[in-house]
Design an enzyme around this catalytic site. Sequence first.
Site, PDB file in Angstrom:
ATOM      1  CG  ASP A 151     -11.011  12.530  -4.944  1.00 25.43           C
ATOM      2  OD1 ASP A 151     -10.089  13.330  -4.796  1.00 25.43           O
ATOM      3  OD2 ASP A 151     -11.692  12.212  -6.149  1.00 25.43           O
TER       4      ASP A 151
ATOM      5  CG  HIS B 102      -9.753   3.004   2.154  1.00 22.67           C
ATOM      6  ND1 HIS B 102      -8.801   3.588   1.303  1.00 22.67           N
ATOM      7  CD2 HIS B 102      -8.972   2.746   3.268  1.00 22.67           C
ATOM      8  CE1 HIS B 102      -7.943   3.890   1.929  1.00 22.67           C
ATOM      9  NE2 HIS B 102      -7.846   2.897   2.908  1.00 22.67           N
TER      10      HIS B 102
ATOM     11  CG  HIS C  37       0.744   4.610  -5.806  1.00 21.56           C
ATOM     12  ND1 HIS C  37       1.570   3.449  -5.697  1.00 21.56           N
ATOM     13  CD2 HIS C  37      -0.117   4.351  -4.895  1.00 21.56           C
ATOM     14  CE1 HIS C  37       0.990   2.664  -4.868  1.00 21.56           C
ATOM     15  NE2 HIS C  37       0.014   3.219  -4.290  1.00 21.56           N
TER      16      HIS C  37
END
Length: 197
Positions: free
Chosen positions: A70, A180, A12
């Site tokens: 991350d 984000h 993904h």
Amino acid sequence: MKKIVIASSNKHKVSEISINIQPFFDTILSLSDFPNIGEIIEDGTTIEENSFIKSRASFKYTGLASVADDTILEVDHLNGEPGLYTARYAGEQATYNQNMDKLIKELHGVEMNMRTARFRTVISYVDGVNDFHVEGILEGKILKNKIGKNGFGYDPIFYVDKYDKSLAQINSSLKNDISHRGLAIKKFVSKIKELYK
Ligand code: IMP
């Protein structure tokens, strides 16, 4: 030949970044193309350090420009937890539901205005010359109960004031716009455009 490696095997993640940087590269690889790279130990103390540990390890092994992505969730009332433990808050093999249940429990009795939190995504890029990182942040609050069916991870308990909804109640295209990760990817793409123009 412009080549880049996405330092992840998560399909993904790889496809989300690939779609956005496709115009700038001839070949986009991922760690699935380098099965012998071995485990990369993320023993940094910040999200930035851990991200660079991955992108540097991938650059060293492949000799190709490498990128790592991350995300962490920081809850103010818990002094920034779960932080680096976001993916495994309730234990190594914890499910999304178990992680959310633990967070709801940790915040038991805490009023809504004290439940402020943010998602932070850091994307790091290493080619040995033009190393950089970008960050995307989404501010919100942790709900007392799960609401909504969309998304993944902590989405059902992450409330966004502006939309008066949890992230799991927002459709994926709006989430990509405001999230984000969406913001970090936009910043990343504009840096890549500069570097590879
Ligand atoms: P990763 O670094 O992208 O693998 O994200 C680490 C963990 O953060 C995931 O396992 C999820 O639990 C959580 N997470 C990351 N992005 C999101 C998001 O957009 N919504 C909710 N949870 C997320």
